[in-house]
Design an enzyme around this catalytic site. Structure first.
Site, PDB file in Angstrom:
ATOM      1  N   GLU A   4       1.196   0.806   1.478  1.00 62.63           N
ATOM      2  CA  GLU A   4       0.000  -0.161   1.867  1.00 62.63           C
ATOM      3  C   GLU A   4       0.591  -1.693   1.672  1.00 62.63           C
ATOM      4  O   GLU A   4      -0.247  -2.273   1.433  1.00 62.63           O
ATOM      5  CB  GLU A   4      -1.091   0.239   1.248  1.00 62.63           C
ATOM      6  CG  GLU A   4      -1.572   1.874   1.494  1.00 62.63           C
ATOM      7  CD  GLU A   4      -2.998   1.776   1.050  1.00 62.63           C
ATOM      8  OE1 GLU A   4      -3.678   0.887   0.573  1.00 62.63           O
ATOM      9  OE2 GLU A   4      -3.530   2.892   1.709  1.00 62.63           O
ATOM     10  N   GLU A   6      -3.079   9.534   4.220  1.00 63.70           N
ATOM     11  CA  GLU A   6      -4.039   9.543   3.334  1.00 63.70           C
ATOM     12  C   GLU A   6      -5.365   9.535   4.035  1.00 63.70           C
ATOM     13  O   GLU A   6      -5.846   8.530   4.624  1.00 63.70           O
ATOM     14  CB  GLU A   6      -3.867   8.192   2.443  1.00 63.70           C
ATOM     15  CG  GLU A   6      -2.864   8.161   1.253  1.00 63.70           C
ATOM     16  CD  GLU A   6      -3.139   6.897   0.654  1.00 63.70           C
ATOM     17  OE1 GLU A   6      -4.430   6.573   0.249  1.00 63.70           O
ATOM     18  OE2 GLU A   6      -2.264   6.572  -0.120  1.00 63.70           O
TER      19      GLU A   6
END
Ligand SMILES: *[C@@H]1O[C@H](CO)[C@@H](O)[C@H](O)[C@H]1NC(C)=O
Ligand SMILES: *[C@@H]1O[C@H](CO)[C@@H](O)[C@H](O)[C@H]1NC(C)=O
Ligand SMILES: *[C@@H]1O[C@H](CO)[C@@H](O)[C@H](O)[C@H]1NC(C)=O
Ligand SMILES: CC(=O)N[C@H]1CO[C@H](CO)[C@@H](O)[C@@H]1O
Length: 527
Positions: free
Chosen positions: A193, A264
């Site tokens: 991320e 995710e």
């Protein structure tokens, strides 16, 4: 593919008695020619085969090796064919150059076990992993490296990152754990991320992400590298989606020849002290996963499928020791129903649609203002699967599709693996409900010896400083506590005026004493 290798080796064994010696040769030569993971715009292609991938996160240090077979078995019975885990650098190298791959940190054993169960593995190396893990996975000593700046185009950081990533990759290669070698690992992730912080680093950030991609590629795992939430992931790395509703939020792969992967999908949320635990229904998860597959997805990962326990001091600040207890498998390793069962039914319905999903031609249109149809069609082979999504949050929608009538519950996706029969609706839960009841264990009452975990509280480090030292620097991450003491001489003429103790930064919590007497406390809430 482990099974395939076994089957093949059995054949070899039947022909030649010296099967064991031969197996090694067979695997290594075959690995060079047919094993490996490729991809195109539709899906990953594992050892030449397209697959729908149902993946779940289970982090090896958040459970004990004794629990792994049971947890992995439950994941497999729940319809998963991939297990995803991060790599926890500060668990593996707590002191610089001193490695730990034992017990809960025996990642090789964990990955091998995944393979033995006939599942694949995705390894998220990071090495920054966040993961509500102490220091995001970075060892404390890394911070003391001269001139280091984390996660940017900084020479000392890149040196240590490359060194660690290479060590991990070399270890998996040595153990022949990559799919390209006949092992279970089908993907690995570099960084994590990064887009969240990239802008703060300006050009140095984008240089770093290019460097990280190239560095990873040069390690030649012959399975794809991915970057999650990273729209500018450099070729050939795949940018993937993290989130709750990726079907509707993901901008798509950054190149047409990359597949849509969801790394995710939050099944719940980690729990923080002082806040109620977060709850996400089985229906809502199923809805977003069904939509993802309806709209070109071929890989989903549940974060977490099993959360487990943050042992010792491994959790990040504010997170509780219980990690994602609301996941399909709860902290104790029990199936949480109906979440586990409803998702298992979903995987079965998607698998029934597999042929159409992987080889059919996708098309999408609105049937009514509320109902969207996604079909995957291959008329030549009589293959067709359909998804009917009712986006109306309140009302049943009744529609006609290919000559049949369907009643679609509010906010739901129906799956029709033959474009005719509804085998699954995300709102219709047929899995049984269960509830967890805590009862006193006879065993624990009878003969179990409890031990206390004692955190050594340092009393004197012999430090003297004009300013309070930063806690982390002072304790080198061996404890969360420190005493700061100071002496103030109050002059006779000041007695009688109110004295104020002012502390500019509290950290997370502080207790204050004056002349050995407790005078007050403060705790900061999570920002
Ligand atoms: C750290 O940075 C300073 C200033 O740029 C430089 O003079 C010094 O040589 C660097 N030290 C190391 C160990 O790289
Ligand atoms: C799915 O993929 C096809 C072919 O690449 C593309 O035309 C279509 O727009 C995609 N559908 C969605 C919902 O993104
Ligand atoms: C659901 O149906 C009722 C009754 O027809 C209507 O008043 C309401 O607006 C509908 N809700 C939505 C979200 O369309
Ligand atoms: C990609 C995506 O859906 N991201 C969302 C994940 O969830 C958080 C809140 O929990 C949102 O802020 C993100 O937009």
């Amino acid at each position: 593919m482990i099974n395939q290798a076994k089957r093949q080796s059995r054949r070899v064994g039947a022909v030649l008695a010296a099967a064991i010696a031969l197996l090694g040769i067979y695997v290594s030569t075959a690995a060079a020619s047919q094993h490996g993971v490729r991809y195109d715009g539709r899906s990953l292609i594992i050892n030449g085969k397209r697959k729908l991938l149902f993946s779940g996160s289970i982090h090896y240090p958040r459970s004990t090796p004794e629990m792994w077979p049971d947890l992995l078995g439950k994941a497999k019975r729940g319809g998963l064919n991939v297990i995803q885990t991060y790599i926890f650098w500060n668990g593996h190298e707590p002191l610089q150059g001193q490695y730990n791959f034992e017990g809960r940190y025996d990642v090789v054993k964990f990955v091998r076990m995944i393979g033995e169960m006939g599942m694949y593995a995705t390894i998220r190396v990071g090495p920054f992993i966040e993961a509500e893990w102490n220091h995001g996975g970075f060892p404390f000593w890394l911070r003391e490296v001269k001139n280091i700046t984390f996660r940017t185009d900084n020479a000392p950081f890149k040196y240590h990152m490359r060194k660690f990533v290479r060590m991990i990759v070399d270890m998996f290669k040595r153990e022949k754990l990559y799919a390209s070698q006949g092992g279970p690992i089908i993907m690995s992730q570099i960084e994590n991320e990064y887009a969240n912080v990239e802008r703060a680093f300006k050009d140095s950030g984008s240089r770093y992400i290019q460097w990280a991609g190239n560095m990873a590629e040069r390690l030649k795992t012959r399975v794809p590298w991915i970057m999650c939430k990273q729209i500018d992931a450099p070729d050939p790395l795949i940018n993937t989606c993290n989130g709750r509703h990726c079907a509707d939020t993901f901008l798509g792969p950054n190149k047409p020849y990359k597949p849509s992967l969801w790394t995710e999908n939050w099944t719940s949320h980690y729990t923080v002290f002082g806040e109620p635990s977060y709850y996400r229904t089985a229906e809502d998860i199923a809805y977003s996963v069904a939509r993802w597959f309806a709209r070109n997805g071929t890989h989903v990962n549940y974060y977490m499928y099993y959360g487990g326990t943050n042992f010792g001091r491994t959790t990040s600040s504010f997170s509780t020791t219980q990690y994602y207890d609301e996941a399909p498998i709860d902290e104790y390793g029990l199936e949480r129903e109906p979440k586990w069962g409803h998702l298992k039914d979903l995987h079965r319905a998607l698998k029934l649609s597999q042929k159409a999903l992987l080889w059919g031609h996708p098309s999408v249109w609105m049937l009514t203002k509320d109902v969207e149809v996604c079909i995957y069609d291959q008329p030549r082979n009589n293959v067709c699967a359909a998804f009917l999504t009712n986006n109306n949050n309140d009302n049943v929608s009744t529609v006609k599709f290919r000559g049949h009538e369907y009643h679609l519950p509010p906010y739901s996706v129906s799956i029709l693996p033959d474009c005719k029969t509804v085998v699954y609706n995300t709102m219709t839960v047929v899995a049984q409900h269960n509830a967890r009841r805590l009862v006193k264990s006879r065993l624990a009452h009878w003969n179990l010896r409890w031990e206390n975990y004692k955190e050594v509280i340092p009393t004197q480090l012999g430090y003297f400083s004009w300013k309070p030292k930063e806690l982390y620097l002072l304790t080198k991450d061996t404890t969360d506590y420190a005493w700061y003491t100071t002496k103030i001489q109050v002059k006779k003429q000041d007695l009688g005026f109110p004295l104020v103790l002012e502390v500019a930064s509290l950290g997370h919590a502080m207790l204050a004493f004056v002349n050995g007497e407790f005078v007050g406390k403060r705790a900061k809430r999570r920002s």
